[in-house]
Design a protein around this motif. Structure first.
Motif, PDB file in Angstrom:
ATOM      1  N   ASN A  37       0.850  -1.207   0.085  1.00  0.00           N
ATOM      2  CA  ASN A  37       0.015   0.113   0.033  1.00  0.00           C
ATOM      3  C   ASN A  37       0.817   1.341   0.121  1.00  0.00           C
ATOM      4  O   ASN A  37       1.660   1.387   0.858  1.00  0.00           O
ATOM      5  CB  ASN A  37      -0.861   0.034   1.203  1.00  0.00           C
ATOM      6  CG  ASN A  37      -1.934   1.112   1.296  1.00  0.00           C
ATOM      7  OD1 ASN A  37      -1.659   2.087   0.894  1.00  0.00           O
ATOM      8  ND2 ASN A  37      -3.235   0.716   1.602  1.00  0.00           N
ATOM      9  N   VAL A  42      -0.930   6.428   4.242  1.00  0.00           N
ATOM     10  CA  VAL A  42      -0.412   5.343   5.037  1.00  0.00           C
ATOM     11  C   VAL A  42       0.927   5.494   5.375  1.00  0.00           C
ATOM     12  O   VAL A  42       1.325   5.435   6.337  1.00  0.00           O
ATOM     13  CB  VAL A  42      -0.764   4.133   4.113  1.00  0.00           C
ATOM     14  CG1 VAL A  42      -0.110   2.770   4.881  1.00  0.00           C
ATOM     15  CG2 VAL A  42      -2.416   3.802   4.070  1.00  0.00           C
ATOM     16  N   VAL A  88      -6.565   2.336  10.996  1.00  0.00           N
ATOM     17  CA  VAL A  88      -6.447   2.195   9.663  1.00  0.00           C
ATOM     18  C   VAL A  88      -7.876   2.583   8.993  1.00  0.00           C
ATOM     19  O   VAL A  88      -8.774   1.966   9.430  1.00  0.00           O
ATOM     20  CB  VAL A  88      -6.071   0.542   9.260  1.00  0.00           C
ATOM     21  CG1 VAL A  88      -5.673   0.464   7.830  1.00  0.00           C
ATOM     22  CG2 VAL A  88      -4.784   0.352   9.732  1.00  0.00           C
ATOM     23  N   ALA A 126      -6.973   0.499   2.450  1.00  0.00           N
ATOM     24  CA  ALA A 126      -6.423   1.379   3.439  1.00  0.00           C
ATOM     25  C   ALA A 126      -5.905   2.681   2.936  1.00  0.00           C
ATOM     26  O   ALA A 126      -5.401   2.624   1.887  1.00  0.00           O
ATOM     27  CB  ALA A 126      -5.536   1.104   4.469  1.00  0.00           C
ATOM     28  N   LYS A 128      -5.382   5.762   4.917  1.00  0.00           N
ATOM     29  CA  LYS A 128      -4.751   6.781   6.057  1.00  0.00           C
ATOM     30  C   LYS A 128      -4.611   5.661   7.167  1.00  0.00           C
ATOM     31  O   LYS A 128      -5.334   4.751   7.626  1.00  0.00           O
ATOM     32  CB  LYS A 128      -5.692   7.902   6.391  1.00  0.00           C
ATOM     33  CG  LYS A 128      -5.142   8.912   7.040  1.00  0.00           C
ATOM     34  CD  LYS A 128      -6.023   9.929   7.282  1.00  0.00           C
ATOM     35  CE  LYS A 128      -5.147  11.211   8.179  1.00  0.00           C
ATOM     36  NZ  LYS A 128      -5.721  12.280   7.976  1.00  0.00           N
ATOM     37  N   VAL A 129      -3.453   6.060   8.062  1.00  0.00           N
ATOM     38  CA  VAL A 129      -3.131   5.561   9.145  1.00  0.00           C
ATOM     39  C   VAL A 129      -3.058   6.772  10.251  1.00  0.00           C
ATOM     40  O   VAL A 129      -2.136   7.561   9.916  1.00  0.00           O
ATOM     41  CB  VAL A 129      -1.775   4.496   9.122  1.00  0.00           C
ATOM     42  CG1 VAL A 129      -1.689   4.128  10.376  1.00  0.00           C
ATOM     43  CG2 VAL A 129      -2.246   3.567   8.026  1.00  0.00           C
TER      44      VAL A 129
END
Length: 135
Positions: A37, A42, A88, A126, A128-129
């Motif tokens: 990813n 991320v 996540v 996913a 964004k983290v």
């Protein structure tokens, strides 16, 4: 003469059975396809309470994913960090899963620790983290 031939054949067959000669047992290893990813949300560097979170990678397979992040303490004091909650999120900002990351209690001044979190689901979507330190 016939007895010698029969005894020889029996002995050859016995050796072949015992050693496994002639068996065509092939182990098939099926390597799972991995996807990386690379969404900016991320992999971008982040900062949480003075700690820098860098070198993030999120690798997914069909049935699982692994998130790895380097946690650096650039300050001059040790930082007590028990656990990170790692959120996540998808493109709309909805939480897909909350992971836990353990860094070992204390991140000494000027040092880096690595956190690795695993989940039994694919995280290709996913976007964004986000990190939160639990105290």
């Amino acid at each position: 003469m016939k007895k010698k031939i029969i005894i020889s054949l029996v002995m050859l067959l016995s050796v072949g059975i015992i050693t496994g000669c002639g068996c065509n047992k092939k182990k098939e290893t099926k390597e799972e396809k991995k996807t990386y990813n690379t969404n900016e949300g991320v992999i971008e560097d982040k900062e949480v309470e003075g700690l820098k979170l860098t070198n993030t990678s999120l690798v997914s397979t069909k049935n699982g994913a692994t998130l790895v992040t380097a946690v650096t303490n650039p300050t001059k004091e040790d930082k007590e960090v028990r656990i990170f909650n790692i959120y996540v999120k998808d493109k709309e900002g909805n939480t897909i899963v909350t992971l836990q990351g353990y860094v070992g209690g204390v991140v000494p001044a000027g040092e880096t620790r690595e956190i690795t979190s695993n989940v039994d689901m694919n995280l290709d979507k996913a976007h964004k983290v986000e990190y939160e330190i639990l105290k």
